[in-house]
Write a protein that holds these residues in place. Structure first.
Motif, PDB file in Angstrom:
ATOM      1  N   GLY A  51      -2.636   5.431   2.128  1.00  0.00           N
ATOM      2  CA  GLY A  51      -1.595   4.603   2.027  1.00  0.00           C
ATOM      3  C   GLY A  51      -0.468   5.563   2.453  1.00  0.00           C
ATOM      4  O   GLY A  51      -0.342   6.721   2.589  1.00  0.00           O
ATOM      5  N   GLY A  55       4.267   1.299   4.297  1.00  0.00           N
ATOM      6  CA  GLY A  55       3.692   0.146   4.229  1.00  0.00           C
ATOM      7  C   GLY A  55       2.274  -0.166   4.896  1.00  0.00           C
ATOM      8  O   GLY A  55       1.636  -1.232   4.784  1.00  0.00           O
ATOM      9  N   LEU A  57      -1.491   0.852   5.801  1.00  0.00           N
ATOM     10  CA  LEU A  57      -2.830   1.192   5.199  1.00  0.00           C
ATOM     11  C   LEU A  57      -3.453   1.793   6.474  1.00  0.00           C
ATOM     12  O   LEU A  57      -3.843   1.034   7.324  1.00  0.00           O
ATOM     13  CB  LEU A  57      -3.600   0.212   4.470  1.00  0.00           C
ATOM     14  CG  LEU A  57      -5.032   0.784   3.725  1.00  0.00           C
ATOM     15  CD1 LEU A  57      -4.656   1.704   2.850  1.00  0.00           C
ATOM     16  CD2 LEU A  57      -5.556  -0.429   3.360  1.00  0.00           C
ATOM     17  N   ASN A  71      -1.568  -3.775   6.879  1.00  0.00           N
ATOM     18  CA  ASN A  71      -0.088  -3.707   6.419  1.00  0.00           C
ATOM     19  C   ASN A  71      -0.045  -5.333   5.873  1.00  0.00           C
ATOM     20  O   ASN A  71      -0.601  -6.104   5.871  1.00  0.00           O
ATOM     21  CB  ASN A  71       0.807  -3.675   7.439  1.00  0.00           C
ATOM     22  CG  ASN A  71       0.947  -4.605   8.623  1.00  0.00           C
ATOM     23  OD1 ASN A  71       0.317  -5.768   8.628  1.00  0.00           O
ATOM     24  ND2 ASN A  71       1.966  -4.482   9.462  1.00  0.00           N
ATOM     25  N   ILE A  79       3.209   2.142  -0.318  1.00  0.00           N
ATOM     26  CA  ILE A  79       2.178   2.124  -0.822  1.00  0.00           C
ATOM     27  C   ILE A  79       2.152   3.248  -1.995  1.00  0.00           C
ATOM     28  O   ILE A  79       2.017   4.538  -1.713  1.00  0.00           O
ATOM     29  CB  ILE A  79       0.770   2.091   0.237  1.00  0.00           C
ATOM     30  CG1 ILE A  79       0.987   0.804   0.848  1.00  0.00           C
ATOM     31  CG2 ILE A  79      -0.404   1.968  -0.466  1.00  0.00           C
ATOM     32  CD1 ILE A  79      -0.130   0.710   2.069  1.00  0.00           C
ATOM     33  N   VAL A  82      -4.211   3.047  -3.688  1.00  0.00           N
ATOM     34  CA  VAL A  82      -5.239   2.036  -3.041  1.00  0.00           C
ATOM     35  C   VAL A  82      -6.517   2.502  -3.699  1.00  0.00           C
ATOM     36  O   VAL A  82      -6.847   3.550  -4.328  1.00  0.00           O
ATOM     37  CB  VAL A  82      -5.281   2.849  -1.418  1.00  0.00           C
ATOM     38  CG1 VAL A  82      -4.187   2.421  -0.784  1.00  0.00           C
ATOM     39  CG2 VAL A  82      -5.635   4.405  -1.332  1.00  0.00           C
ATOM     40  N   VAL A  94      -5.009  -2.612  -2.472  1.00  0.00           N
ATOM     41  CA  VAL A  94      -3.736  -1.995  -2.130  1.00  0.00           C
ATOM     42  C   VAL A  94      -2.806  -2.247  -3.203  1.00  0.00           C
ATOM     43  O   VAL A  94      -2.240  -3.422  -3.405  1.00  0.00           O
ATOM     44  CB  VAL A  94      -3.316  -2.239  -0.622  1.00  0.00           C
ATOM     45  CG1 VAL A  94      -2.030  -1.104  -0.587  1.00  0.00           C
ATOM     46  CG2 VAL A  94      -4.485  -1.889   0.130  1.00  0.00           C
ATOM     47  N   THR A  96       1.750  -1.707  -4.015  1.00  0.00           N
ATOM     48  CA  THR A  96       3.082  -1.052  -3.640  1.00  0.00           C
ATOM     49  C   THR A  96       4.204  -0.714  -4.423  1.00  0.00           C
ATOM     50  O   THR A  96       4.098  -1.196  -5.794  1.00  0.00           O
ATOM     51  CB  THR A  96       3.705  -2.252  -2.623  1.00  0.00           C
ATOM     52  OG1 THR A  96       4.335  -3.357  -3.135  1.00  0.00           O
ATOM     53  CG2 THR A  96       2.593  -2.436  -1.569  1.00  0.00           C
TER      54      THR A  96
END
Length: 212
Positions: A51, A55, A57, A71, A79, A82, A94, A96
């Motif tokens: 991450g 933002g 991945l 994303n 992020i 994960v 995921v 945030t």
């Protein structure tokens, strides 16, 4: 009779340059150059998931030596966690900094496996940074915790494309670890560790003294 001891295999430390070189160190946004920080990591036998602060991945397939990017739609935000899972399908959850949680059901080339990338969103229950994620072994349950002590249970039906979420527990301090097995959720916070029995919806604290 003495038990046979497995031989110890020594491996040399090696930086993953092939992985790091596939992730940009900066991106251009308008007239601004933004530094990309790596903020979260998880690995299994098939993938390395990273991450980032923008933002994005980054998902590296270890068998195909390929990097893919995923994303969130809309605002780019860091992020914070994960979590990978390999079951019948390959899944990655995921979280945030604002509390958004999404699950990506990955595409597989194997027969009978998922052929189209799908995303499931945990609808707006978390309002603060995601600090922990835990899967059930079959990928039908996902637990998410945040830094305000909320734990959300999400039931996923991958065949129907449905994700239903609800708040199951609220602690007075930040969640730092979650682990799930056999209908029991292990929860660690900044203050205590407990077992949450998901069928009975009961809590059993581990130990008696709060953490200092």
């Amino acid at each position: 009779m003495a038990s046979v001891v497995s031989p110890v295999i020594f491996k040399e430390f090696c930086p993953l340059y092939y992985l790091l070189n596939a992730i940009p160190t900066k991106i251009q946004k308008g007239f601004r150059s933004i530094v990309v920080y790596l903020t979260a990591l998880d690995t299994n036998g098939d993938y390395i998931a990273v991450g980032s602060s923008i933002g994005m991945l980054y998902l590296y397939c270890r068998h195909l030596n390929q990097m893919k990017k995923y994303n969130f739609e809309g605002k780019s935000e860091s992020i914070t966690f994960v979590k990978l899972l390999s079951c019948f399908d390959d899944l990655v959850a995921v979280g945030t900094a604002s509390g958004r949680v999404a699950v990506f059901q990955l595409v597989s080339s194997l027969p009978g496996r998922n052929k189209q990338l799908r995303r499931f969103d945990v609808a707006g229950i978390h309002k603060s940074s995601i600090t922990a994620l835990a899967w059930s072994p079959n990928g039908m349950k996902l637990f998410s915790g945040d830094d305000r002590g909320k734990i959300v249970y999400s039931a996923l039906d991958l065949d129907q494309g449905i994700c239903n979420s609800n708040l199951v527990l609220e602690e007075p301090s930040s969640i730092v670890q979650l682990d799930y097995n056999q209908k029991v959720l292990l929860v660690s916070t900044l203050q205590r560790t407990l077992l949450f029995y998901t069928e009975e919806k009961s809590v059993k604290q581990v130990g008696t003294q709060p953490r200092k």
